[in-house]
Scaffold this active site. Structure first.
Site, PDB file in Angstrom:
ATOM      1  N   TRP A 171      31.377 -69.310 -38.305  1.00 50.74           N
ATOM      2  CA  TRP A 171      31.812 -68.424 -39.348  1.00 50.74           C
ATOM      3  C   TRP A 171      33.158 -68.696 -40.227  1.00 50.74           C
ATOM      4  CZ3 TRP A 171      30.372 -66.602 -34.760  1.00 50.74           C
ATOM      5  CH2 TRP A 171      31.583 -65.975 -33.895  1.00 50.74           C
ATOM      6  N   CYS A 229      39.669 -76.908 -33.791  1.00 53.92           N
ATOM      7  CA  CYS A 229      38.834 -75.615 -33.999  1.00 53.92           C
ATOM      8  C   CYS A 229      39.521 -74.609 -33.354  1.00 53.92           C
ATOM      9  CB  CYS A 229      37.305 -75.787 -33.468  1.00 53.92           C
ATOM     10  SG  CYS A 229      36.388 -74.310 -33.831  1.00 53.92           S
ATOM     11  N   ARG A 234      36.982 -71.777 -30.794  1.00 49.86           N
ATOM     12  CA  ARG A 234      36.316 -72.274 -29.702  1.00 49.86           C
ATOM     13  C   ARG A 234      35.812 -71.190 -28.624  1.00 49.86           C
ATOM     14  NH1 ARG A 234      39.604 -77.426 -27.813  1.00 49.86           N
ATOM     15  NH2 ARG A 234      41.177 -76.707 -29.374  1.00 49.86           N
ATOM     16  N   GLU A 271      40.537 -70.207 -44.874  1.00 42.21           N
ATOM     17  CA  GLU A 271      39.905 -71.550 -45.301  1.00 42.21           C
ATOM     18  C   GLU A 271      39.426 -71.597 -46.748  1.00 42.21           C
ATOM     19  OE1 GLU A 271      36.863 -71.541 -41.688  1.00 42.21           O
ATOM     20  OE2 GLU A 271      37.232 -73.508 -42.167  1.00 42.21           O
TER      21      GLU A 271
HETATM   22  N1  ARG Z   1      37.193 -75.615 -44.082  1.00 42.37           N
HETATM   23  C1  ARG Z   1      35.760 -75.894 -44.492  1.00 42.37           C
HETATM   24  C2  ARG Z   1      35.786 -74.901 -45.368  1.00 42.37           C
HETATM   25  O1  ARG Z   1      36.621 -74.288 -46.182  1.00 42.37           O
HETATM   26  C3  ARG Z   1      34.814 -75.300 -43.332  1.00 42.37           C
HETATM   27  C4  ARG Z   1      35.141 -76.227 -41.761  1.00 42.37           C
HETATM   28  C5  ARG Z   1      34.488 -75.196 -40.649  1.00 42.37           C
HETATM   29  N2  ARG Z   1      34.740 -74.112 -40.691  1.00 42.37           N
HETATM   30  C6  ARG Z   1      34.407 -72.950 -39.914  1.00 42.37           C
HETATM   31  N3  ARG Z   1      34.952 -71.933 -39.913  1.00 42.37           N
HETATM   32  N4  ARG Z   1      33.488 -73.273 -38.942  1.00 42.37           N
HETATM   33  O2  ARG Z   1      34.678 -75.122 -46.182  1.00 42.37           O
END
Ligand code: ARG
Length: 368
Positions: free
Chosen positions: A234, A64, A67, A239
């Protein structure tokens, strides 16, 4: 393999020393725990311990980048809730609290721990509480094909679209699966993607949901395993923009984005994929911003991670991390993380994949 008492001792010692408690207080608590373990082969965290343990698991989450905010986690204690219908209601409450009209709050809801016999009182088969279904005809999210199949077997009526929110599949202690249509229980925030300059972009019909709540990892605190402990932060834009919508084994949208932008997709040397990636990521950031939904870009996230590491060092704590996950998928070398090494040792408390993760979300990739 450490005994439960040994693991409890390490956790309690760590906790109580960070809280500035005395040696006597620590010893007294360990005495109590020892007694409980001797009688029941288990021990019960106080609410304080549970709360801090969950925060420590975030602090220790090697994958992560976010953090820095570990201390701000809100912890809901649902250790007395194992009835699937009640679990579904707690999940809905989690989502509503976390969503907070777009000002996303990092939240975890903790359900009952694994028993000494190794039984899980309840768990989620879903990879995330909110996730889009995937169909063999190419619609939706290919990472969810397996899970979708399972939902259909449970009697789910699929809409067959690209962005159908999957139902919750909750497994009870007898491994019976219960299905709940989450989207009928609460309003789920989704963001349609628009581009700050390219008007035609919206016609691509892309969207994503606001809150990523990982629900298929177990939380381990001082040797106690919580197999159902969904948690969220968030999103970091990449991602969605560089993985979920871009990976060729996910929504695979780069070519459509490139064509929409009028790029030359006939040769790799035009770098159409790279240019499409950047514009898609701009659209993600722009759209979330316009709707007032929290999301961080990867440069800011990397800077926040730098501050986290500096703070930890000042506290005399070693930082562990998984470089392959920490570097962002877009322009990694433009962040300091790329140029650094991280020790990937796993500390406790921590989040880890369950041994039998129910329905795997993404059989093609180890990066989620
Ligand atoms: N990578 C995952 C997604 O695209 C989420 C993982 C957790 N990500 C976060 N920002 N807490 O759905």
């Amino acid at each position: 393999m450490k005994t439960l008492m040994k693991q409890a001792e390490e956790f309690i010692t760590l906790c109580y020393s960070e809280w500035g408690r005395t040696k006597d207080e620590t010893a007294l608590r360990l005495y109590e725990i020892n007694k409980e373990i001797n009688e029941t082969a288990m021990y019960t965290h106080t609410v304080e311990e549970l709360t801090y343990g969950a925060k420590l698991a975030w602090r220790n989450a090697n994958k992560c980048i976010g953090r820095l905010f570990w201390e701000t986690l809100t912890v809901f204690d649902e250790r007395n809730t194992a009835d699937p219908a009640q679990v579904a209601i707690a999940a809905k409450r989690h989502l509503e609290f976390a969503e907070n009209e777009g000002k996303i709050r990092s939240t975890i809801t903790i359900f009952p721990p694994r028993t000494p016999e190794g039984k899980d009182p309840v768990r989620f088969l879903n990879h995330q509480l909110i996730r889009y279904a995937g169909y063999k005809d190419g619609r939706g999210d290919p990472a969810s094909i397996h899970m979708t199949h399972h939902a259909l077997q449970q009697g789910w009526k699929a809409a067959g679209g690209d962005f159908d929110i999957l139902p919750l599949l909750i497994e009870d202690a007898e491994e019976k699966v219960h299905l709940f249509e989450l989207k009928n229980m609460t309003a789920i925030r989704e963001i349609r993607l628009r581009h700050p300059e390219e008007a035609g972009f919206e016609k691509l019909g892309l969207q994503w949901y606001a809150v990523p709540v990982i629900s298929d990892m177990e939380l381990e605190i001082g040797g106690i395993i919580y197999p159902a402990a969904p948690f969220n932060g968030w999103y970091m834009g990449t991602e969605i923009g560089a993985r979920n919508l871009a990976d060729d084994f996910r929504y695979n949208k780069l070519r459509e984005v490139a064509v929409c932008l009028g790029l030359d997709v006939s040769k790799a040397t035009s770098l159409w994929k790279d240019r499409a990636l950047v514009e898609l990521n701009r659209a993600v950031i722009y759209s979330f911003q316009e709707e007032g939904v929290s999301l961080v870009d990867h440069h800011t996230a990397a800077e926040q991670f730098r501050i986290f590491c500096e703070r930890e060092e000042r506290k005399g704590r070693e930082i562990t991390g998984d470089w392959t996950w920490l570097i962002p998928p877009v322009s990694p070398a433009a962040t300091h993380i790329f140029h650094q090494e991280y020790d990937a040792e796993e500390k406790s408390p921590c989040f880890r994949y369950r041994d039998s993760p129910g329905i795997t979300s993404c059989p093609f990739s180890n990066k989620k």
